[in-house]
Scaffold this motif. Structure first.
Motif, PDB file in Angstrom:
ATOM      1  N   GLY A 100       0.695  -1.046   0.032  1.00 56.50           N
ATOM      2  CA  GLY A 100       0.032   0.033   0.060  1.00 56.50           C
ATOM      3  C   GLY A 100       0.775   1.197  -0.015  1.00 56.50           C
ATOM      4  N   ASN A 101       2.111   1.374   0.298  1.00 54.45           N
ATOM      5  CA  ASN A 101       3.059   2.328   0.413  1.00 54.45           C
ATOM      6  C   ASN A 101       3.217   3.015  -1.118  1.00 54.45           C
ATOM      7  OD1 ASN A 101       4.790   1.142   3.369  1.00 54.45           O
ATOM      8  ND2 ASN A 101       2.911   2.510   3.234  1.00 54.45           N
ATOM      9  N   HIS A 102       3.479   2.064  -1.951  1.00 59.38           N
ATOM     10  CA  HIS A 102       3.940   2.496  -3.463  1.00 59.38           C
ATOM     11  C   HIS A 102       3.649   1.541  -4.317  1.00 59.38           C
ATOM     12  CE1 HIS A 102       5.801   5.193  -5.807  1.00 59.38           C
ATOM     13  NE2 HIS A 102       6.874   4.592  -6.212  1.00 59.38           N
ATOM     14  N   ALA A 103       3.302   1.934  -5.494  1.00 59.82           N
ATOM     15  CA  ALA A 103       2.603   0.968  -6.453  1.00 59.82           C
ATOM     16  C   ALA A 103       2.893   1.634  -7.990  1.00 59.82           C
ATOM     17  CB  ALA A 103       1.139   0.545  -6.271  1.00 59.82           C
ATOM     18  N   SER A 104       2.814   0.655  -8.876  1.00 61.24           N
ATOM     19  CA  SER A 104       2.929   1.201 -10.257  1.00 61.24           C
ATOM     20  C   SER A 104       2.113   0.182 -11.233  1.00 61.24           C
ATOM     21  CB  SER A 104       4.241   1.206 -10.706  1.00 61.24           C
ATOM     22  OG  SER A 104       4.180   1.388 -12.217  1.00 61.24           O
ATOM     23  N   THR A 105       0.929   0.502 -11.881  1.00 60.28           N
ATOM     24  CA  THR A 105       0.179  -0.440 -12.613  1.00 60.28           C
ATOM     25  C   THR A 105       0.965  -1.467 -13.600  1.00 60.28           C
ATOM     26  OG1 THR A 105      -1.678   1.037 -12.495  1.00 60.28           O
ATOM     27  CG2 THR A 105      -1.838  -0.753 -13.966  1.00 60.28           C
ATOM     28  N   PHE A 106       1.962  -0.621 -14.176  1.00 63.51           N
ATOM     29  CA  PHE A 106       2.790  -1.367 -15.321  1.00 63.51           C
ATOM     30  C   PHE A 106       3.949  -1.835 -14.789  1.00 63.51           C
ATOM     31  CE2 PHE A 106       0.310   1.702 -18.203  1.00 63.51           C
ATOM     32  CZ  PHE A 106      -0.511   0.461 -19.034  1.00 63.51           C
ATOM     33  N   GLY A 107       4.341  -1.295 -13.692  1.00 63.81           N
ATOM     34  CA  GLY A 107       5.818  -1.467 -13.188  1.00 63.81           C
ATOM     35  C   GLY A 107       6.158  -3.031 -13.001  1.00 63.81           C
ATOM     36  N   GLY A 108       6.991  -3.421 -13.846  1.00 63.02           N
ATOM     37  CA  GLY A 108       7.609  -4.913 -13.555  1.00 63.02           C
ATOM     38  C   GLY A 108       6.726  -5.617 -14.570  1.00 63.02           C
ATOM     39  N   ASN A 109       6.125  -5.251 -15.401  1.00 66.20           N
ATOM     40  CA  ASN A 109       5.137  -6.288 -16.297  1.00 66.20           C
ATOM     41  C   ASN A 109       5.775  -7.239 -17.206  1.00 66.20           C
ATOM     42  OD1 ASN A 109       5.278  -5.679 -19.008  1.00 66.20           O
ATOM     43  ND2 ASN A 109       3.233  -4.704 -19.207  1.00 66.20           N
ATOM     44  N   PRO A 110       5.031  -8.227 -17.415  1.00 70.87           N
ATOM     45  CA  PRO A 110       5.903  -9.694 -17.872  1.00 70.87           C
ATOM     46  C   PRO A 110       6.669  -9.195 -18.946  1.00 70.87           C
ATOM     47  CG  PRO A 110       3.635 -10.252 -17.458  1.00 70.87           C
ATOM     48  CD  PRO A 110       3.672  -8.665 -17.252  1.00 70.87           C
ATOM     49  N   LEU A 111       6.263  -8.431 -20.092  1.00 71.85           N
ATOM     50  CA  LEU A 111       6.999  -8.217 -21.340  1.00 71.85           C
ATOM     51  C   LEU A 111       8.203  -7.422 -20.997  1.00 71.85           C
ATOM     52  CD1 LEU A 111       6.277  -8.327 -24.578  1.00 71.85           C
ATOM     53  CD2 LEU A 111       5.638  -6.116 -24.394  1.00 71.85           C
ATOM     54  N   VAL A 112       8.170  -6.179 -20.252  1.00 71.67           N
ATOM     55  CA  VAL A 112       9.412  -5.425 -20.129  1.00 71.67           C
ATOM     56  C   VAL A 112      10.501  -6.348 -19.232  1.00 71.67           C
ATOM     57  CG1 VAL A 112       8.404  -3.493 -20.526  1.00 71.67           C
ATOM     58  CG2 VAL A 112       8.424  -4.227 -18.293  1.00 71.67           C
ATOM     59  N   CYS A 113       9.939  -7.113 -18.323  1.00 73.60           N
ATOM     60  CA  CYS A 113      10.863  -7.895 -17.603  1.00 73.60           C
ATOM     61  C   CYS A 113      11.565  -9.039 -18.242  1.00 73.60           C
ATOM     62  CB  CYS A 113      10.064  -8.376 -16.220  1.00 73.60           C
ATOM     63  SG  CYS A 113       9.844  -7.058 -15.172  1.00 73.60           S
ATOM     64  N   ALA A 114      10.727  -9.516 -19.273  1.00 75.39           N
ATOM     65  CA  ALA A 114      11.568 -10.365 -20.073  1.00 75.39           C
ATOM     66  C   ALA A 114      12.434  -9.777 -21.023  1.00 75.39           C
ATOM     67  CB  ALA A 114      10.398 -11.123 -21.113  1.00 75.39           C
ATOM     68  N   ALA A 115      12.331  -8.660 -21.496  1.00 80.62           N
ATOM     69  CA  ALA A 115      13.313  -7.900 -22.326  1.00 80.62           C
ATOM     70  C   ALA A 115      14.518  -7.618 -21.427  1.00 80.62           C
ATOM     71  CB  ALA A 115      12.781  -6.741 -22.800  1.00 80.62           C
TER      72      ALA A 115
END
Ligand SMILES: Cc1ncc(COP(=O)(O)O)c(C=O)c1O
Length: 399
Positions: free
Chosen positions: A276-291
């Protein structure tokens, strides 16, 4: 004609926040890119220090293709396999114990600022929130990171800025010592300033900052958004200086071209962030992390990329130094580490950037008069020779 239509539509539909060069890039491979009219360029900008492995590196392309077929995005409400693999790689190869993922350098720095404040309030008292940053620094365009940025030209018009930031000259230990108050919670520095004109710290500065932070219970945050991921010849620039930060931010080269940011911290500091302190909807999503996994694995493999970066750095700086010896009335200084190299001119850099573009060389200018070279780390001698020949021709004609 076709380009003119696109340029007109760009002005018509896109907000006017960039001065663009009259080129539309359509295709890239390695260090080369091609414009829509077929013209070929050697790319020493690399998407501003992003395309660390060059354009469309096969391993990154395949990783993106495979992941896109499997799963592109899910929420951080669920476990994400490529994200876990990426975090493990980053932790294994750094000082850090934990990672938070986001989408850009500014967001990574926002996360760092929030974590530093929260940790310090919890461990050092409610009045500890102030962050000391450096003059000439660059940390991003969001309101907090813009305030942290030590360059008024970026802040003008956006006041009131955020409270809780002060600035001292980079690489000046006495100034830093004097700036600390009872409210100071952290020192935020780029180990090597990029946007500020490729400025390196004095030999012992970062070591002294680390010692001082320890003595005064201050967190040390390194913004390695530009210097990280092998750019300076080591995976992270602070490794050159024999110290580690408490918090580090990454973006640019991390994903080999896809938008990803990360904020890394030691366990002790990271544990101040709770759900609950910090977040990002797209942060660390599967596509960018695989790249990003494919990018880091390629950088680390056999140390080949870092070796190449260091060898090319030495050769590049030697060749630019030759130009400086030949043209001392035009060139003030050549400096840099790895493939983050600046050539400070005794005049405006933009006309040189434009002349290079006409000769098929993409370069960039920082701080008004510093030609900045941040090419892919897979650069070869022949690429450097071609650029130096073009620069020689352009600079020799200047009086
Ligand atoms: C050192 C540093 N920090 C932060 C940023 C901001 O990154 P982004 O543009 O991804 O928000 C930059 C961008 O140039 C940078 O060089």
């Amino acid at each position: 004609m076709e380009n003119k239509k696109f340029f007109d539509e760009s002005s018509r539909y896109i907000m006017n926040t960039y001065n663009r060069y009259p080129v539309m890039l359509r295709k890239g491979r390695g260090i080369k890119v091609w414009g829509s009219d077929g013209s070929e360029y050697l790319d020493f900008v690399g998407g501003v220090a992003v395309n660390i492995l060059g354009h469309c590196h096969p391993r990154v392309v395949v990783a993106i293709q495979k992941q896109a077929q499997r799963l592109i995005h899910v929420s951080n409400y669920y476990y994400i396999e490529p994200q876990i693999r990426l975090a493990k790689l980053l932790v294994t190869h750094s000082f850090a114990d934990k990672v938070f993922f986001c989408n850009s350098g500014a967001e990574a720095n926002e996360a760092a600022i929030k974590l530093a404040r929260k940790y310090s309030k919890e461990h050092c008292g409610p009045d500890r929130f102030e962050i000391i940053a450096a003059k000439n620094s660059f940390h991003g365009r969001t309101l907090a990171t813009l305030t942290a940025t030590g360059q008024e030209k970026f802040q003008h018009g956006f006041e009131p800025l955020m409270p809780g930031f002060s600035h001292v000259p980079f690489s000046d230990m006495d100034a830093l010592k004097k700036a600390v108050t009872g409210s100071t919670c952290a020192v935020l520095l780029e180990p090597i300033q990029g946007e500020g004109g490729v400025r390196l710290p004095g030999e012992d500065y970062l070591k002294e900052v680390r010692k001082f932070c320890d003595e005064h219970n201050l967190l040390l945050i390194f913004d390695e958004v530009q210097t990280g991921m092998g750019r300076t010849g080591k995976l992270f620039a602070h490794e050159h200086y024999g110290i580690v930060p408490d918090i580090m931010t990454l973006a640019k080269g991390l994903g080999g071209g896809v938008p990803i940011g990360a904020m890394l911290a030691t366990e002790k500091v990271a544990s101040s962030f709770q759900p609950g302190n910090h977040a990002s909807t797209f942060g660390g999503n599967p596509l960018v992390c695989a790249a990003a996994v494919a990018t880091i694995e390629t950088i680390l493999e056999d140390g080949f990329i870092l070796d190449q970066c260091n060898r090319m750095s030495k050769y590049f700086i030697e060749r630019l130094d030759e130009l400086k010896t030949k043209l001392p009335h035009i060139i003030r200084e050549v400096r840099g580490k790895g493939l983050l190299i600046g050539m400070e001119l005794k005049r405006e850099g933009d006309p040189v950037v434009r002349a290079c573009l006409e000769k098929g060389m993409l370069i960039n200018c920082a701080a008004g008069n510093v030609l900045r070279f941040v090419p892919p780390l897979i650069l070869q001698r022949k690429d450097i020779d071609q650029l130096v020949e073009v620069l020689n021709g352009i600079l020799s004609r200047l009086s």
